[in-house]
Design an enzyme around this catalytic site. Structure first.
Site, short mmCIF file in Angstrom:
data_model
loop_
_atom_site.label_atom_id
_atom_site.label_comp_id
_atom_site.label_asym_id
_atom_site.label_seq_id
_atom_site.Cartn_x
_atom_site.Cartn_y
_atom_site.Cartn_z
CD GLU A 1 -3.13 -0.71 2.21
OE1 GLU A 1 -3.32 0.47 2.57
OE2 GLU A 1 -3.77 -1.67 2.67
CB SER B 1 4.36 -22.08 -0.13
OG SER B 1 4.87 -21.51 1.05
CG ASP C 1 -5.78 -6.21 0.77
OD1 ASP C 1 -5.07 -5.93 1.75
OD2 ASP C 1 -6.28 -5.34 0.03
#
Length: 824
Positions: free
Chosen positions: A195, A263, A335
């Site tokens: 952000e 991952s 998010d």
């Protein structure tokens, strides 16, 4: 003269003897903390005998008559092998590093105190279910039994580091384990920095089209253009504080966005498996360290055996399998963080603006003790939107208007966090349905849970999803005004809203941190994803076979072919490959031609023994820097890893993106071909200065060294050669065998610092053929042979068996420990 010579010989001999005696004394003291794995010990806190069998890789197999006794055993073995690591994790999340390390860690402590992670963990103890509380208490008792044994028997303070940093160790408590999971959320978070970076970049690049180039969305449906950041704020921006950014400190849990978790995980249903059973492969990626964050363990609970990767300090197998179920995790990139700009009351800076007028901050004092210095008293402030953070944290001051402060809302700041109960419940699940149901209690850090049973495969995003208003000014992509009702969170979405994929028709599913769903805001998962490249290679490897095997899943885990190199090199080198006659030897043009010939014949394999990966990586790094530095200046340092989507947009001239190729400060209009050629020359100059002009003899592995460094002792002269583990490795930023490079403009930008510290592959047609490995060894004691005994296996792409057979563990045991109740 002869007498003087004799005295010199005697003095030298005496000094040598003293040095040898000192070394022997130090070795003796340090070796006292080496665990004895073959013994019988009477302890308090267990109801019956506990047996711990360590196989030849030092993986403990823990057996007891009650589950609480088994969790006790896990706490005991964690403390035997990783006590220093556990104490450091706890001290970090408590914001108490400076008590040991002095002023160097004060900024880390300040931010963690402001987040109040440990206080929130203590509050969360009360909301755990009864089974989880029993496990937490038994686990803590096991750790404390080891601490008592160390004190009673003078076992070298438990770890070599304790001699250098001698501080008391408080007894372990259930809150400590919950806090460590919260600390993992800190390490895996990246949206706050995203952000701030988007806001800073929008100020430097006001054209929305160019902002979409340098910070591109993952492929998929586009979103409506947002207002630029400056238009949201009435007050001017400017740095308001000057303070050290803690993310560069080795002890810091605050990682840059390039290292905020990654991952791989993929699964095959029986119809896509040659053996007829489900398959699962998982390799979670974290920053490398010595020892690794993962610790392998097997627990025999009343519901059956469980084996896999644990995190010292946490009484749960986080990734692994039971006889009936296998589970793996990947970062979901949900998010789950929003930054809010809180307007201060000009008449009273202890108040901030809300939808209902000005309101006082919730405040309290916190004292940070600092070694060899006076303590520091912090005033912690919270608004309705969350804790107030310092402007130094991820450069928040750069986007904070005058008269404002930044607050953070984050799902990990939940005082009723039941993530631990979810992790314990997962170990008791017998089916995919039970596993997904138990994961409803999972709060943070958000993950994609890939789970398989005997018949079914599934993947579901687990973790609390914020409920945002559709009218949110920035959609959570940039900081927003904290007093605007439409910007504030409206609670959390129901668990049923979390994306899930159960029993897909094609029989295969997986995740490489790629975009998983394309839902409109506010039901979206994220605007920022961790991968747009590896998933392409994964899709190809999965689709070229009708059925898969354990070995084909291993092959995919270890694959080093870069889809990115294959797709970008023909694009950026299209006009450079064949440019006429060969240039004279010794000229820059000749060196460039040699490099281009090598790259033109390369298949994109990031093999440690090849020169092409180094030439390619250096070229791409120089190219991105050439494209952006003249436009955004020093902010270019924040873009420290190559963004393949940006390069592709520029060279395909998507929406006029080739404008980045023109150097603003020069009179001519440079083309993208010009910039590609100049960048290649830059890269070759850098390679020549570092490795010489013999391009054909370059080795990617020389630059791409895996850096398993000790966080505290890794920088100490001489000692670092004993505690750090360095290895030549294949792979790169965008290969399935991911070896994330350090990045940036430093002397070693291609060091491998972030990757798969754990790998596991499970075949449920033959569960005992399942395999796993970690990147270092089980022990955190650098004098132990188990400190790095798995490191070379890991580097070579080898594994160890993952068996639940008690007799097999006993057959090759390096020791058997028996814990019996006091008085028995």
């Amino acid at each position: 003269m002869a007498g003087l010579f004799r005295w010199l010989i005697r003095a030298t001999g005496g000094l040598i003897l003293l040095a040898v005696a000192a070394v022997c004394a130090v070795y003796f003291l340090l070796s006292r903390s080496l665990p004895d794995y073959s013994k019988t010990l009477a302890v308090e806190g267990i109801s019956a005998q506990v047996e711990i069998i360590r196989n030849n890789s030092n993986v403990p197999h823990i057996f007891g008559q009650a589950d609480e006794d088994v969790f006790f055993g896990l706490g005991y073995v964690h403390a035997q092998d990783r006590l220093w690591q556990m104490v450091m994790l706890r001290r970090t999340v408590q914001g108490r590093l400076s008590e040991v390390f002095g002023a160097r860690t004060i900024e880390i402590d300040k931010v963690l105190r402001r987040l109040d992670m440990y206080g929130l963990a203590r509050q969360s103890v009360a909301v755990q279910d009864a089974r989880t509380m029993a496990a937490l208490e038994a686990y803590a008792a096991g750790i404390n039994a080891r601490l008592k044994e160390i004190n009673d028997e003078a076992l070298g303070r438990g770890a070599p580091e304790m001699f250098l940093f001698n501080t008391p160790i408080a007894p372990w408590q259930p809150a400590d384990s919950i806090a460590i999971i919260k600390l993992m959320a800190v390490q895996l978070s990246g949206h706050l920095e995203h952000e701030v970076l988007r806001a800073r970049t929008s100020l430097a690049v006001p054209d929305p089209a160019r902002l979409a180039d340098i910070l591109p969305d993952a492929p998929g449906s586009g979103i409506a253009a947002l207002s630029d950041y400056a238009s949201l704020m009435d007050a001017p921006m400017g740095r308001q504080v000057a303070s050290a950014e803690p993310s560069g400190e080795p002890l810091s849990p605050f990682k840059r966005r390039a290292f905020a978790g990654a991952s791989n995980a993929w699964a095959a249903a029986p119809k896509r498996s040659a053996s007829g059973g489900t398959l699962l492969a998982n390799d979670p990626h974290l920053g490398f360290s010595a020892p690794a964050i993962w610790y392998l363990a097997r627990m025999e609970l009343q519901s059956g055996g469980i084996i896999g990767g644990t995190i010292p300090g946490v009484p749960a197998v986080m990734v692994g399998r039971s006889a009936k179920l296998g589970w793996g995790i990947t970062s979901s990139y949900l998010d789950d963080q929003d930054v809010f700009m809180e307007e201060l009351n000009a008449a009273n800076p202890e108040e901030y603006r809300t939808p209902d007028g000005f309101k006082p901050f919730v405040t309290r004092k916190s004292i940070i003790e600092i070694k060899d210095q006076n303590p520091v008293t912090l005033t912690l402030r919270w608004s309705d939107n969350g804790p107030i953070l310092p402007g130094s944290h991820y450069d928040l001051a750069e986007v904070t208007p005058a008269g404002h402060v930044a607050a953070l809302n984050w799902t990990a700041l939940n005082p009723e966090d039941t993530t631990m109960s979810a992790a314990i419940g997962l170990m008791y699940a017998d089916s995919v349905a039970e596993a997904l149901a138990s994961a409803e209690q999972y709060i943070a850090p958000s993950q994609n849970l890939t789970v398989v049973d005997q018949d079914t495969i599934a993947m579901k995003l687990i973790g609390a999803m914020p409920r945002r208003d559709a009218r949110h000014q920035t959609e959570g992509r940039m900081p927003s005004l904290g007093w605007r009702e439409e910007n504030r969170w409206q609670g959390l979405l129901a668990y049923s809203a979390n994306p899930e994929f159960v029993a897909p028709v094609g029989g295969l599913l997986g995740n490489t941190n790629n975009k998983t769903v394309d839902r409109p805001f506010p039901l979206h998962v994220s605007h920022v994803w961790g991968d747009t490249q590896r998933v392409n290679r994964w899709r190809r490897l999965m689709q070229i076979r009708q059925v898969h095997t354990r070995d084909s899943f291993i092959e995919a885990q270890l694959d080093t072919v870069s889809f990115t190199a294959r797709s970008l090199l023909p694009l950026i080198g299209a006009e450079l490959w064949f440019t006429g006659e060969a240039a004279p030897d010794g000229t820059p043009e000749r060196l460039r031609q040699r490099a281009l010939v090598l790259l033109s014949e390369w298949n994109g394999e990031m093999n440690e023994h090849l020169p092409e990966p180094l030439i390619y990586a250096a070229w791409l790094r120089a190219l991105q820097d050439r494209l952006i530095r003249d436009d955004i200046g020093p902010l270019a340092n924040e873009f420290d890893h190559v963004n393949p989507l940006f390069i592709e947009r520029v060279f395909r001239d998507v929406d006029g993106a080739s404008a980045w190729c023109d150097i603003r400060q020069s009179s001519p209009v440079e083309s993208c071909v010009d910039i590609a050629r100049l960048a290649l020359d830059d890269a070759l100059v850098w390679i020549e200065e570092r490795y010489g002009t013999a391009l054909e003899s370059l080795r990617w592995g020389d630059a791409h060294q895996a850096t398993h460094d000790h966080q505290v002792l890794g920088e100490v002269p001489v000692l670092r050669y004993f505690v750090n583990i360095r290895q030549s490795t294949s792979g790169g930023d965008n290969t399935l065998l991911r070896g994330r490079t350090r990045g940036g403009q430093g002397p070693n930008p291609f060091e491998n610092v972030h990757g798969a510290g754990y790998r596991g592959v499970y075949d449920f047609a033959d569960p005992d053929s399942s395999v796993f490995v970690i990147s270092t060894g089980q022990s955190g004691h650098f004098l132990s042979r188990h400190y790095d005994d798995m490191a070379q296996l890991w580097r070579r792409g080898e594994y160890i068996p993952m068996s639940l057979d008690r007799d097999l563990a006993r057959a090759a045991a390096v020791g058997v420990t028996v814990l019996r109740p006091v008085g028995e």
